[in-house]
Design a protein around this motif. Sequence first.
Motif, PDB file in Angstrom:
ATOM      1  N   SER A  58      63.854   6.986  27.861  1.00  0.00           N
ATOM      2  CA  SER A  58      63.860   5.528  27.934  1.00  0.00           C
ATOM      3  C   SER A  58      65.088   5.067  28.696  1.00  0.00           C
ATOM      4  CB  SER A  58      63.871   4.950  26.518  1.00  0.00           C
ATOM      5  OG  SER A  58      63.991   3.557  26.562  1.00  0.00           O
ATOM      6  N   SER A  59      64.875   4.130  29.605  1.00  0.00           N
ATOM      7  CA  SER A  59      65.977   3.576  30.369  1.00  0.00           C
ATOM      8  C   SER A  59      65.885   2.055  30.339  1.00  0.00           C
ATOM      9  CB  SER A  59      65.913   4.084  31.812  1.00  0.00           C
ATOM     10  OG  SER A  59      66.962   3.541  32.558  1.00  0.00           O
ATOM     11  N   THR A  60      66.953   1.429  29.885  1.00  0.00           N
ATOM     12  CA  THR A  60      67.047  -0.029  29.891  1.00  0.00           C
ATOM     13  C   THR A  60      68.297  -0.415  30.668  1.00  0.00           C
ATOM     14  OG1 THR A  60      68.343  -0.145  27.853  1.00  0.00           O
ATOM     15  CG2 THR A  60      65.939  -0.155  27.624  1.00  0.00           C
ATOM     16  N   SER A  61      68.527  -1.703  30.810  1.00  0.00           N
ATOM     17  CA  SER A  61      69.711  -2.144  31.539  1.00  0.00           C
ATOM     18  C   SER A  61      71.000  -1.830  30.789  1.00  0.00           C
ATOM     19  CB  SER A  61      69.628  -3.650  31.820  1.00  0.00           C
ATOM     20  OG  SER A  61      69.538  -4.357  30.595  1.00  0.00           O
ATOM     21  N   SER A  62      70.908  -1.650  29.470  1.00  0.00           N
ATOM     22  CA  SER A  62      72.119  -1.399  28.684  1.00  0.00           C
ATOM     23  C   SER A  62      72.312   0.061  28.285  1.00  0.00           C
ATOM     24  CB  SER A  62      72.104  -2.253  27.421  1.00  0.00           C
ATOM     25  OG  SER A  62      70.979  -1.922  26.629  1.00  0.00           O
ATOM     26  N   SER A  63      71.241   0.856  28.249  1.00  0.00           N
ATOM     27  CA  SER A  63      71.380   2.231  27.753  1.00  0.00           C
ATOM     28  C   SER A  63      70.231   3.105  28.248  1.00  0.00           C
ATOM     29  CB  SER A  63      71.385   2.216  26.217  1.00  0.00           C
ATOM     30  OG  SER A  63      71.538   3.506  25.714  1.00  0.00           O
ATOM     31  N   THR A  64      70.495   4.391  28.281  1.00  0.00           N
ATOM     32  CA  THR A  64      69.480   5.374  28.650  1.00  0.00           C
ATOM     33  C   THR A  64      69.510   6.488  27.619  1.00  0.00           C
ATOM     34  OG1 THR A  64      69.848   4.892  30.984  1.00  0.00           O
ATOM     35  CG2 THR A  64      68.671   6.912  30.472  1.00  0.00           C
ATOM     36  N   GLY A  65      68.323   6.909  27.160  1.00  0.00           N
ATOM     37  CA  GLY A  65      68.298   7.942  26.132  1.00  0.00           C
ATOM     38  C   GLY A  65      67.090   8.845  26.248  1.00  0.00           C
ATOM     39  N   ALA A  66      67.148   9.929  25.480  1.00  0.00           N
ATOM     40  CA  ALA A  66      66.066  10.903  25.423  1.00  0.00           C
ATOM     41  C   ALA A  66      65.814  11.246  23.969  1.00  0.00           C
ATOM     42  CB  ALA A  66      66.428  12.156  26.213  1.00  0.00           C
ATOM     43  N   GLY A  67      64.549  11.346  23.614  1.00  0.00           N
ATOM     44  CA  GLY A  67      64.159  11.741  22.273  1.00  0.00           C
ATOM     45  C   GLY A  67      63.280  12.970  22.333  1.00  0.00           C
ATOM     46  N   ILE A  68      63.555  13.939  21.456  1.00  0.00           N
ATOM     47  CA  ILE A  68      62.808  15.193  21.459  1.00  0.00           C
ATOM     48  C   ILE A  68      62.486  15.546  20.012  1.00  0.00           C
ATOM     49  CG2 ILE A  68      62.854  17.641  22.061  1.00  0.00           C
ATOM     50  CD1 ILE A  68      65.134  16.797  24.098  1.00  0.00           C
ATOM     51  N   VAL A  69      61.242  15.918  19.763  1.00  0.00           N
ATOM     52  CA  VAL A  69      60.826  16.395  18.450  1.00  0.00           C
ATOM     53  C   VAL A  69      60.173  17.748  18.655  1.00  0.00           C
ATOM     54  CG1 VAL A  69      59.386  15.963  16.429  1.00  0.00           C
ATOM     55  CG2 VAL A  69      60.454  14.039  17.619  1.00  0.00           C
ATOM     56  N   ILE A  70      60.702  18.762  17.969  1.00  0.00           N
ATOM     57  CA  ILE A  70      60.188  20.128  18.080  1.00  0.00           C
ATOM     58  C   ILE A  70      59.627  20.521  16.728  1.00  0.00           C
ATOM     59  CG2 ILE A  70      60.780  22.538  18.494  1.00  0.00           C
ATOM     60  CD1 ILE A  70      63.024  21.479  20.344  1.00  0.00           C
ATOM     61  N   GLN A  71      58.424  21.089  16.741  1.00  0.00           N
ATOM     62  CA  GLN A  71      57.791  21.515  15.499  1.00  0.00           C
ATOM     63  C   GLN A  71      57.431  22.990  15.592  1.00  0.00           C
ATOM     64  OE1 GLN A  71      54.849  18.888  13.814  1.00  0.00           O
ATOM     65  NE2 GLN A  71      53.639  20.622  13.115  1.00  0.00           N
ATOM     66  N   SER A  72      57.864  23.757  14.578  1.00  0.00           N
ATOM     67  CA  SER A  72      57.580  25.190  14.549  1.00  0.00           C
ATOM     68  C   SER A  72      56.170  25.428  14.031  1.00  0.00           C
ATOM     69  CB  SER A  72      58.590  25.902  13.653  1.00  0.00           C
ATOM     70  OG  SER A  72      58.307  25.641  12.291  1.00  0.00           O
ATOM     71  N   LEU A  73      55.801  26.688  13.987  1.00  0.00           N
ATOM     72  CA  LEU A  73      54.485  27.062  13.482  1.00  0.00           C
ATOM     73  C   LEU A  73      54.327  26.727  12.006  1.00  0.00           C
ATOM     74  CD1 LEU A  73      54.282  30.528  15.204  1.00  0.00           C
ATOM     75  CD2 LEU A  73      53.190  28.418  15.917  1.00  0.00           C
ATOM     76  N   HIS A  74      55.442  26.701  11.281  1.00  0.00           N
ATOM     77  CA  HIS A  74      55.411  26.412   9.845  1.00  0.00           C
ATOM     78  C   HIS A  74      55.656  24.936   9.566  1.00  0.00           C
ATOM     79  CE1 HIS A  74      55.209  30.675   9.238  1.00  0.00           C
ATOM     80  NE2 HIS A  74      56.314  30.842   9.929  1.00  0.00           N
ATOM     81  N   HIS A  75      55.533  24.121  10.604  1.00  0.00           N
ATOM     82  CA  HIS A  75      55.671  22.662  10.524  1.00  0.00           C
ATOM     83  C   HIS A  75      57.085  22.212  10.177  1.00  0.00           C
ATOM     84  CE1 HIS A  75      51.410  22.408  11.163  1.00  0.00           C
ATOM     85  NE2 HIS A  75      51.218  23.250  10.181  1.00  0.00           N
ATOM     86  N   ASP A  76      58.081  23.056  10.417  1.00  0.00           N
ATOM     87  CA  ASP A  76      59.470  22.610  10.344  1.00  0.00           C
ATOM     88  C   ASP A  76      59.706  21.759  11.584  1.00  0.00           C
ATOM     89  OD1 ASP A  76      60.020  24.158   8.024  1.00  0.00           O
ATOM     90  OD2 ASP A  76      60.297  25.927   9.291  1.00  0.00           O
ATOM     91  N   ARG A  77      60.439  20.659  11.410  1.00  0.00           N
ATOM     92  CA  ARG A  77      60.656  19.741  12.536  1.00  0.00           C
ATOM     93  C   ARG A  77      62.135  19.530  12.774  1.00  0.00           C
ATOM     94  NH1 ARG A  77      55.824  16.288  13.534  1.00  0.00           N
ATOM     95  NH2 ARG A  77      57.199  14.796  14.502  1.00  0.00           N
ATOM     96  N   TRP A  78      62.494  19.494  14.065  1.00  0.00           N
ATOM     97  CA  TRP A  78      63.851  19.180  14.489  1.00  0.00           C
ATOM     98  C   TRP A  78      63.768  17.958  15.381  1.00  0.00           C
ATOM     99  CZ3 TRP A  78      61.924  24.150  14.366  1.00  0.00           C
ATOM    100  CH2 TRP A  78      62.567  25.030  13.495  1.00  0.00           C
ATOM    101  N   HIS A  79      64.624  16.992  15.127  1.00  0.00           N
ATOM    102  CA  HIS A  79      64.655  15.752  15.900  1.00  0.00           C
ATOM    103  C   HIS A  79      65.961  15.684  16.681  1.00  0.00           C
ATOM    104  CE1 HIS A  79      61.958  14.969  12.486  1.00  0.00           C
ATOM    105  NE2 HIS A  79      61.287  14.240  13.342  1.00  0.00           N
ATOM    106  N   PHE A  80      65.865  15.325  17.941  1.00  0.00           N
ATOM    107  CA  PHE A  80      67.039  15.201  18.796  1.00  0.00           C
ATOM    108  C   PHE A  80      67.027  13.826  19.447  1.00  0.00           C
ATOM    109  CE2 PHE A  80      65.871  19.632  18.596  1.00  0.00           C
ATOM    110  CZ  PHE A  80      67.070  20.271  18.344  1.00  0.00           C
TER     111      PHE A  80
END
Length: 171
Positions: A58-80
């Motif tokens: 996402s890029s706006t006039s005030s900030s730019t960011g990235a969001g990442i969600v990773i899910q393993s085979l056992h449905h463990d989730r990591w959010h970045f």
Amino acid sequence: MALSEFSLQYVPQKAVKGQALADFLAHHPSLYNFGGNDIKIGMVETRNNYWTMYFDGSSTSSSTGAGIVIQSLHHDRWHFSLKLDFDCTNNQAEYKAIIIGLGIIHDLRVTRAFIFDDSELVINQLNGSFRCMSCTLAPYHMVASYLTEFFNGITFEHISRIHNTDADRFA
């Protein structure tokens, strides 16, 4: 040249026994399938199956960011959630998110992954359905395409924005 006046001698570092064994096993996989294809690395378990990753930029006039969600085979989730410290377009932020995400799952020793995003342009460029014609996106596209070569199986899929809300929220 500046150091040539000194008599320096290179001495290779001695290997730590545990690391030498780990390096040997990593470079010489077993021909026999002892106990299945599961490999435990720290707290992460990988299998010859697919992990999932959702990403958004996402890029706006005030900030730019990235969001990442990773899910393993056992449905463990990591959010970045990452704040990018340079100005860029939305598509550049999307590419930066996928590049960071691919780096993370590569470091987790994931070999197969389904990658989901709501940017039709980026997904179709990575699938090869669209050609990357933009000179501002070409370097990002090249890096992302290069990183995909490290995986045995990787599939990019376009999803609607409602199905990408977690990554969108973190971006």
